[in-house]
Design a protein around this motif. Structure first.
Motif, mmCIF file in Angstrom:
data_model
loop_
_atom_site.group_PDB
_atom_site.id
_atom_site.type_symbol
_atom_site.label_atom_id
_atom_site.label_comp_id
_atom_site.label_asym_id
_atom_site.label_seq_id
_atom_site.Cartn_x
_atom_site.Cartn_y
_atom_site.Cartn_z
ATOM 1 N N ALA A 371 19.557 5.660 -0.299
ATOM 2 C CA ALA A 371 19.203 6.766 -1.182
ATOM 3 C C ALA A 371 17.788 7.211 -0.873
ATOM 4 O O ALA A 371 16.965 6.414 -0.403
ATOM 5 C CB ALA A 371 19.316 6.348 -2.647
ATOM 6 N N GLU A 372 17.529 8.480 -1.100
ATOM 7 C CA GLU A 372 16.189 9.013 -0.886
ATOM 8 C C GLU A 372 15.480 9.145 -2.221
ATOM 9 O O GLU A 372 16.007 9.743 -3.161
ATOM 10 C CB GLU A 372 16.256 10.375 -0.200
ATOM 11 C CG GLU A 372 14.888 10.961 0.125
ATOM 12 C CD GLU A 372 14.985 12.303 0.806
ATOM 13 O OE1 GLU A 372 14.791 12.357 2.036
ATOM 14 O OE2 GLU A 372 15.270 13.306 0.117
ATOM 15 N N LEU A 373 14.278 8.580 -2.288
ATOM 16 C CA LEU A 373 13.481 8.646 -3.505
ATOM 17 C C LEU A 373 12.229 9.479 -3.234
ATOM 18 O O LEU A 373 11.463 9.183 -2.324
ATOM 19 C CB LEU A 373 13.063 7.244 -3.951
ATOM 20 C CG LEU A 373 12.146 7.170 -5.178
ATOM 21 C CD1 LEU A 373 12.862 7.686 -6.422
ATOM 22 C CD2 LEU A 373 11.661 5.739 -5.382
ATOM 23 N N GLU A 374 12.077 10.524 -4.026
ATOM 24 C CA GLU A 374 10.878 11.363 -3.928
ATOM 25 C C GLU A 374 10.036 11.159 -5.176
ATOM 26 O O GLU A 374 10.526 11.286 -6.290
ATOM 27 C CB GLU A 374 11.267 12.832 -3.788
ATOM 28 C CG GLU A 374 10.078 13.774 -3.609
ATOM 29 C CD GLU A 374 10.507 15.215 -3.424
ATOM 30 O OE1 GLU A 374 10.997 15.544 -2.325
ATOM 31 O OE2 GLU A 374 10.376 15.996 -4.390
ATOM 32 N N LEU A 375 8.765 10.834 -4.970
ATOM 33 C CA LEU A 375 7.857 10.577 -6.085
ATOM 34 C C LEU A 375 6.674 11.527 -6.028
ATOM 35 O O LEU A 375 6.095 11.762 -4.964
ATOM 36 C CB LEU A 375 7.319 9.141 -6.023
ATOM 37 C CG LEU A 375 8.297 7.986 -6.244
ATOM 38 C CD1 LEU A 375 7.577 6.663 -6.026
ATOM 39 C CD2 LEU A 375 8.882 8.042 -7.641
ATOM 40 N N GLU A 376 6.302 12.064 -7.182
ATOM 41 C CA GLU A 376 5.069 12.818 -7.340
ATOM 42 C C GLU A 376 4.162 11.990 -8.239
ATOM 43 O O GLU A 376 4.535 11.652 -9.366
ATOM 44 C CB GLU A 376 5.328 14.190 -7.953
ATOM 45 C CG GLU A 376 6.191 15.097 -7.084
ATOM 46 C CD GLU A 376 6.440 16.445 -7.721
ATOM 47 O OE1 GLU A 376 5.469 17.056 -8.207
ATOM 48 O OE2 GLU A 376 7.607 16.877 -7.748
ATOM 49 N N LEU A 377 2.984 11.644 -7.723
ATOM 50 C CA LEU A 377 2.102 10.712 -8.410
ATOM 51 C C LEU A 377 0.736 11.324 -8.680
ATOM 52 O O LEU A 377 0.181 12.030 -7.832
ATOM 53 C CB LEU A 377 1.914 9.447 -7.562
ATOM 54 C CG LEU A 377 3.184 8.722 -7.103
ATOM 55 C CD1 LEU A 377 2.826 7.594 -6.158
ATOM 56 C CD2 LEU A 377 3.959 8.204 -8.302
ATOM 57 N N GLU A 378 0.195 11.048 -9.846
ATOM 58 C CA GLU A 378 -1.180 11.403 -10.170
ATOM 59 C C GLU A 378 -2.067 10.221 -9.805
ATOM 60 O O GLU A 378 -1.857 9.102 -10.272
ATOM 61 C CB GLU A 378 -1.305 11.731 -11.655
ATOM 62 C CG GLU A 378 -0.529 12.986 -12.054
ATOM 63 C CD GLU A 378 -0.587 13.246 -13.553
ATOM 64 O OE1 GLU A 378 -1.029 12.343 -14.293
ATOM 65 O OE2 GLU A 378 -0.189 14.336 -13.973
ATOM 66 N N THR A 379 -3.060 10.474 -8.959
ATOM 67 C CA THR A 379 -3.916 9.404 -8.435
ATOM 68 C C THR A 379 -5.392 9.693 -8.745
ATOM 69 O O THR A 379 -5.753 10.800 -9.153
ATOM 70 C CB THR A 379 -3.711 9.265 -6.921
ATOM 71 O OG1 THR A 379 -3.906 10.547 -6.302
ATOM 72 C CG2 THR A 379 -2.306 8.785 -6.608
ATOM 73 N N ASP A 380 -6.228 8.683 -8.530
ATOM 74 C CA ASP A 380 -7.646 8.815 -8.867
ATOM 75 C C ASP A 380 -8.441 9.561 -7.805
ATOM 76 O O ASP A 380 -9.291 10.384 -8.103
ATOM 77 C CB ASP A 380 -8.270 7.429 -9.076
ATOM 78 C CG ASP A 380 -7.673 6.698 -10.264
ATOM 79 O OD1 ASP A 380 -7.106 7.370 -11.153
ATOM 80 O OD2 ASP A 380 -7.764 5.448 -10.288
ATOM 81 N N ASP A 381 -8.171 9.231 -6.536
ATOM 82 C CA ASP A 381 -8.899 9.845 -5.426
ATOM 83 C C ASP A 381 -8.147 9.524 -4.142
ATOM 84 O O ASP A 381 -7.079 8.883 -4.159
ATOM 85 C CB ASP A 381 -10.345 9.353 -5.355
ATOM 86 C CG ASP A 381 -10.457 7.820 -5.401
ATOM 87 O OD1 ASP A 381 -9.549 7.136 -4.875
ATOM 88 O OD2 ASP A 381 -11.450 7.321 -5.961
ATOM 89 N N ALA A 382 -8.703 9.946 -3.008
ATOM 90 C CA ALA A 382 -8.034 9.740 -1.726
ATOM 91 C C ALA A 382 -7.864 8.260 -1.404
ATOM 92 O O ALA A 382 -6.842 7.842 -0.841
ATOM 93 C CB ALA A 382 -8.827 10.440 -0.618
ATOM 94 N N GLU A 383 -8.861 7.456 -1.749
ATOM 95 C CA GLU A 383 -8.783 6.023 -1.488
ATOM 96 C C GLU A 383 -7.648 5.381 -2.297
ATOM 97 O O GLU A 383 -6.902 4.538 -1.788
ATOM 98 C CB GLU A 383 -10.112 5.364 -1.830
ATOM 99 C CG GLU A 383 -10.164 3.871 -1.502
ATOM 100 C CD GLU A 383 -11.518 3.262 -1.812
ATOM 101 O OE1 GLU A 383 -11.651 2.030 -1.630
ATOM 102 O OE2 GLU A 383 -12.433 4.008 -2.216
ATOM 103 N N HIS A 384 -7.520 5.808 -3.547
ATOM 104 C CA HIS A 384 -6.446 5.284 -4.387
ATOM 105 C C HIS A 384 -5.081 5.677 -3.826
ATOM 106 O O HIS A 384 -4.156 4.854 -3.747
ATOM 107 C CB HIS A 384 -6.609 5.829 -5.809
ATOM 108 C CG HIS A 384 -5.615 5.292 -6.792
ATOM 109 N ND1 HIS A 384 -5.222 5.990 -7.908
ATOM 110 C CD2 HIS A 384 -4.922 4.113 -6.827
ATOM 111 C CE1 HIS A 384 -4.353 5.269 -8.593
ATOM 112 N NE2 HIS A 384 -4.152 4.130 -7.955
ATOM 113 N N ALA A 385 -4.938 6.929 -3.404
ATOM 114 C CA ALA A 385 -3.669 7.401 -2.844
ATOM 115 C C ALA A 385 -3.298 6.612 -1.591
ATOM 116 O O ALA A 385 -2.135 6.211 -1.412
ATOM 117 C CB ALA A 385 -3.773 8.890 -2.529
ATOM 118 N N ALA A 386 -4.297 6.374 -0.729
ATOM 119 C CA ALA A 386 -4.026 5.605 0.488
ATOM 120 C C ALA A 386 -3.625 4.180 0.146
ATOM 121 O O ALA A 386 -2.743 3.584 0.800
ATOM 122 C CB ALA A 386 -5.266 5.607 1.381
#
Length: 403
Positions: A371-386
């Protein structure tokens, strides 16, 4: 040629309709860049943009015969509103041709100021061609958005205000569409302050000026594509170009990502809403599109605030992506109980907030047992996203970053 005297004469007319807008130092952007950054808040102008200045001056100089016949113009929105209000204040009938895809908010505002609005063409240039047809057929006076000396003089009153409010400036940064604003501002400033640098900025998707200045001849691009619709023209005007060649020191280009970031930062840090065209000057400063020294006093002209609310959400989302505050990813999962819960627990462990989830078991791009899971996430900054991506990959998931 445009003169300082003409701009000063225009000020007497413009001051009866337009506001002297604030010029404020930004501590936030000064700290971010190391320069002494000031913002000319023309988004607080009547009609939400600088265009009321040039339109007021042009209509004020009409002959009585031309006043009785009425005026016509073409605009993507800001000039349309400026002409509509200036004409209404002067008791002159105005017809405004706008592209079919002009922002709804600008169309409604123009009609609200009393103009007869017609929607024709896919961009400014096609709308302008139709407006010139009306000019010939109905005997109207065409009020050009930028290629008119009286309009340029009216826009130059913004430069007079900058000198009044920040006489020690080193560099002024001005958006370029057709060139009416920067030509007026450049003359107003450089005829008073010899050592000030004038930097023009265009959006990457509508950048005809750099090549025009390089070759010494006006260049026209085939099409325009940018979120900065207020400066989305295929070429600069003939009269502004002559001024730009003499008075503008440098023209730089910013892309839509940089524009979106500047717009989002203005909204979040300065509580100031601008449109795409209103953000390009600050975008050039933040992206270091031109060189400047520490403590250099820079004035960035925020030329308009008429952004369509339907577009605002999209632009902010792009800005959040640039800031590392929004992350959209896809993951291929084994189609078995507990997998979605496992991914959710990993995301929760990283401290991200789930904005949206899309789980698809029928996509042609995944195996039958996946199955394909697509997530949209709210993050703190670029470091957090990475870090979120690294955590998921450490748990054995292949992660594709969509934005």
């Amino acid at each position: 040629m445009l003169t300082l005297s003409a701009i000063r004469d225009a000020r007497e007319r413009v001051d009866k309709v337009a506001r002297h807008t604030p010029l404020e130092r930004s501590r936030t952007f000064s700290e971010m860049t190391g320069a002494d950054v000031h913002l000319k808040l023309e988004n607080f102008q009547r009609t939400g943009a600088f265009k009321i200045r040039g339109a007021t001056n042009r209509i004020a100089t009409l002959s009585e015969t031309d006043r009785e016949a009425g005026v016509v113009t073409a605009s993507a929105g800001n000039h349309a509103q400026g002409v509509a209000l200036a004409a209404e204040r002067a008791g002159v009938d105005a017809t405004v041709v706008m592209p079919k895809f002009a922002p709804v908010s600008k169309v409604k505002a123009t009609r609200g100021y009393g103009a007869n609005v017609r929607l024709e063409g896919t961009d400014y240039d096609e709308a302008q061609a139709y407006a010139h047809e009306l000019e010939r057929e109905l005997g109207l006076t065409y009020v050009h958005a930028f290629d008119d000396t009286a309009v340029m003089a009216g826009q130059g009153t913004l430069g007079l205000e900058i000198v009044d409010d920040c006489p020690d400036l080193d560099t002024v940064v001005v958006p370029i569409g057709g060139g009416g604003l920067i030509s007026g501002v450049a003359v107003a400033i450089k005829e008073q302050l010899d050592d000030v640098r004038v930097v023009g900025v265009q959006a990457e998707g509508a950048a005809s000026a750099p090549e025009s200045l390089r070759t010494g001849e006006r260049q026209e691009i085939d099409s325009v594509d940018t979120i900065a619709d207020g400066i989305a023209t295929r070429s600069v005007g003939e009269k502004p170009f002559a001024i730009m060649r003499e008075y503008v020191d440098e023209v730089v280009v910013v892309d839509d990502r940089e524009i979106a970031l500047a717009l989002t930062l203005l909204l979040e840090r300065s509580k100031t809403l601008v449109e795409g065209a209103g953000a390009v000057a600050l975008a050039a400063v933040l992206s270091e599109a031109f060189e400047y020294d520490d403590d250099e006093t820079i004035v960035a002209a925020l030329c308009g605030g008429n952004i369509d609310l339907n577009r605002l959400g999209t632009v902010i989302r792009r800005g959040l992506v640039q800031m590392g505050r929004y992350l959209k990813i896809t993951i291929n999962l084994k189609d078995r109980p507990g997998e979605l819960e496992r991914v959710s627990s990993i995301v929760a462990r990283t401290g991200a907030n789930v904005y949206a989830v899309h789980h698809d078991r029928t996509s042609r791009d995944v195996a039958v047992n996946a199955a394909e899971l697509e997530l949209e996430l709210e993050t703190d900054d670029a470091e957090h996203a990475a870090g979120i991506v690294e955590e998921l990959e450490a748990e054995g998931y292949n992660v594709d970053i969509l934005s």
